[in-house]
Design an enzyme around this catalytic site. Structure first.
Site, mmCIF file in Angstrom:
data_model
loop_
_atom_site.group_PDB
_atom_site.id
_atom_site.type_symbol
_atom_site.label_atom_id
_atom_site.label_comp_id
_atom_site.label_asym_id
_atom_site.label_seq_id
_atom_site.Cartn_x
_atom_site.Cartn_y
_atom_site.Cartn_z
ATOM 1 C CB ILE A 79 -9.596 9.823 1.630
ATOM 2 C CG1 ILE A 79 -9.575 11.096 0.806
ATOM 3 C CG2 ILE A 79 -10.007 9.751 3.002
ATOM 4 C CD1 ILE A 79 -10.820 11.640 0.671
ATOM 5 C CG ASP A 125 1.464 -2.325 10.323
ATOM 6 O OD1 ASP A 125 2.770 -1.716 9.645
ATOM 7 O OD2 ASP A 125 0.970 -3.059 9.841
ATOM 8 N N GLY A 128 0.763 -1.204 -0.087
ATOM 9 C CA GLY A 128 -0.241 0.044 -0.109
ATOM 10 C C GLY A 128 1.027 1.292 0.132
ATOM 11 N NE ARG A 166 -1.970 -4.551 5.766
ATOM 12 C CZ ARG A 166 -2.490 -4.730 4.598
ATOM 13 N NH1 ARG A 166 -3.015 -6.104 4.339
ATOM 14 N NH2 ARG A 166 -2.226 -4.146 3.494
ATOM 15 C CB THR A 168 3.050 1.113 5.959
ATOM 16 O OG1 THR A 168 1.713 0.750 6.389
ATOM 17 C CG2 THR A 168 3.755 0.677 7.206
ATOM 18 C CG ASP A 175 4.719 -7.332 7.763
ATOM 19 O OD1 ASP A 175 5.787 -7.547 8.567
ATOM 20 O OD2 ASP A 175 3.864 -8.582 7.798
ATOM 21 C CG ASP A 191 -1.321 0.041 7.863
ATOM 22 O OD1 ASP A 191 -2.197 0.834 7.676
ATOM 23 O OD2 ASP A 191 -1.122 -1.062 7.224
ATOM 24 C CB ALA A 203 16.174 10.440 0.057
ATOM 25 N N GLY A 240 -10.397 14.010 20.272
ATOM 26 C CA GLY A 240 -11.217 14.128 21.303
ATOM 27 C C GLY A 240 -12.483 13.144 21.542
ATOM 28 N NE ARG A 251 -0.906 -4.840 -0.027
ATOM 29 C CZ ARG A 251 -1.651 -3.809 -0.080
ATOM 30 N NH1 ARG A 251 -2.789 -3.595 -0.902
ATOM 31 N NH2 ARG A 251 -1.551 -2.669 0.895
#
Ligand code: F6P
Length: 334
Positions: free
Chosen positions: A255, A133, A15, A175, A129, A107, A131, A26, A189, A76
């Site tokens: 989005i 994660d 993703g 995910r 990512t 990952d 995520d 870079a 909040g 993917r």
């Protein structure tokens, strides 16, 4: 003697996330500064199988620092899951004379990098990512921009929820992880945040919190649901069944992955891309770059993939304490 890198490949996979282009830029410019040629592999690992490539020079990565998405496209790759596909990728590396690959992604990208490194191609991973994660790094490129995008959307939702005195259930990505949801939930909040790391108890986690907020005078409610918990539509129905209000459900979806990277993502991506090429050319490869404190570090890919990143539950407590409106203070009768 150290391996001499003359030409490397760079790819983005999985993703996309805001800041991937900054990382590509870079990598290319650091490589060129070190006398290393750079080839862009398009469409992630799949492009290495199908020989889908584009030579990159310093000018070809101009004006991409501020652009979302990835100029190299991403995918993917099912084919890369098979040994046949991976061997094809190795022969593309040989055909193009690539001495190493910098793989930018999450990952799945790094699992691909591990396989490639086992076949003798030096690889370095750069974590990107929304995520956040990845166990071996505190931060992944794109997370901050995605949080800000989600926050902007939820602030807008709050305006209309407040006017109509409604309940909003918003599903954010992530995910199987709740980093995005929790961070965003604190920042807007939210009345409640549901994350996959905590077993859902609808009564405790949502209904009771709405009731308490109502008792305290709140007339609109914001429930943030991490996609890993399940469908926000389903959660909305359960809220309706339990207390009879009719929530409006919004799935923010892709989005959250778009848009121009913010300062943190541009800066982190640029440093990580630079560091990845430096590490590789100095003989430190088959690793993933990460942030620890303010510094950049490398972790061997296999070790990195085994590392689990835990959601900071103390932040959950912060949210639960601060986001709930406590009943208005009433002066005791004289
Ligand atoms: O990993 C990034 C991510 O955006 C996740 O948050 C989400 O679950 C997934 O990718 C969506 O993937 P796709 O682009 O295939 O719909």
């Amino acid at each position: 003697m150290d391996k001499k890198f003359k030409r490397i490949g760079v790819l983005t996979s999985g993703g996309d996330s805001p800041g991937m282009n900054a990382a590509v830029r870079a990598v290319v410019r650091t490589a060129i500064a070190q006398g290393i040629q750079c080839i862009g592999i398009r469409r992630g690992w799949q492009g290495l199988i199908t020989s889908d490539f584009v030579p990159l020079d310093a000018a070809s990565v101009g004006h991409i620092l501020s652009r979302g998405g990835t100029i190299l496209y991403t995918a993917r790759s099912e084919d890369f899951m098979s040994e046949k596909g991976r061997l094809k990728a190795v022969s593309t590396c040989k055909m193009l004379g690539l001495d190493g690959i910098v793989a930018i992604g999450g990952d799945g990208t790094f699992r691909g990098a591990l396989e490639l490194s086992r076949l003798g191609i030096p690889t370095v991973g750069v974590p990107a990512t929304i995520d956040n994660d990845i166990g071996c790094t505190n931060y992944t490129i794109g997370f901050d921009t995605a949080c800000n995008t989600a926050i902007d959307c939820i602030d807008r939702l709050r305006d209309t929820m407040q006017s109509h005195e409604r309940c909003s259930v918003v599903e954010v990505m992530g995910r199987n992880a709740g980093f995005l949801a929790l961070y965003v939930g604190i920042a807007v909040g939210a009345t409640a945040v549901l994350v996959p790391e905590r077993e859902l108890d609808l009564e405790r986690d949502v209904i009771e919190r709405i009731r308490n907020a109502r008792l305290a005078g709140a007339t609109h409610f914001m429930i943030v649901v991490a996609e890993g918990v399940g469908s926000a539509v389903e959660i909305g129905k359960q809220i309706q069944d339990a207390i009879g209000i009719s929530p409006r459900v919004t799935v923010l979806g892709h989005i959250q992955r778009g848009g121009s990277p913010n300062a943190r993502d541009r800066e982190t991506a640029t440093r990580m891309g630079y560091f990845a090429v430096k590490a590789m050319s100095e003989g430190r490869y088959n690793c993933i770059i990460g942030t620890r404190g303010g510094d950049l570090v490398e972790t061997p890919i296999e070790e990195a993939l085994a590392m689990k990143k835990h959601l900071q539950m103390d932040r959950y407590e912060v949210l639960e304490t601060v986001s709930v409106t406590t009943p208005a203070f009433t002066m005791p009768a004289r």
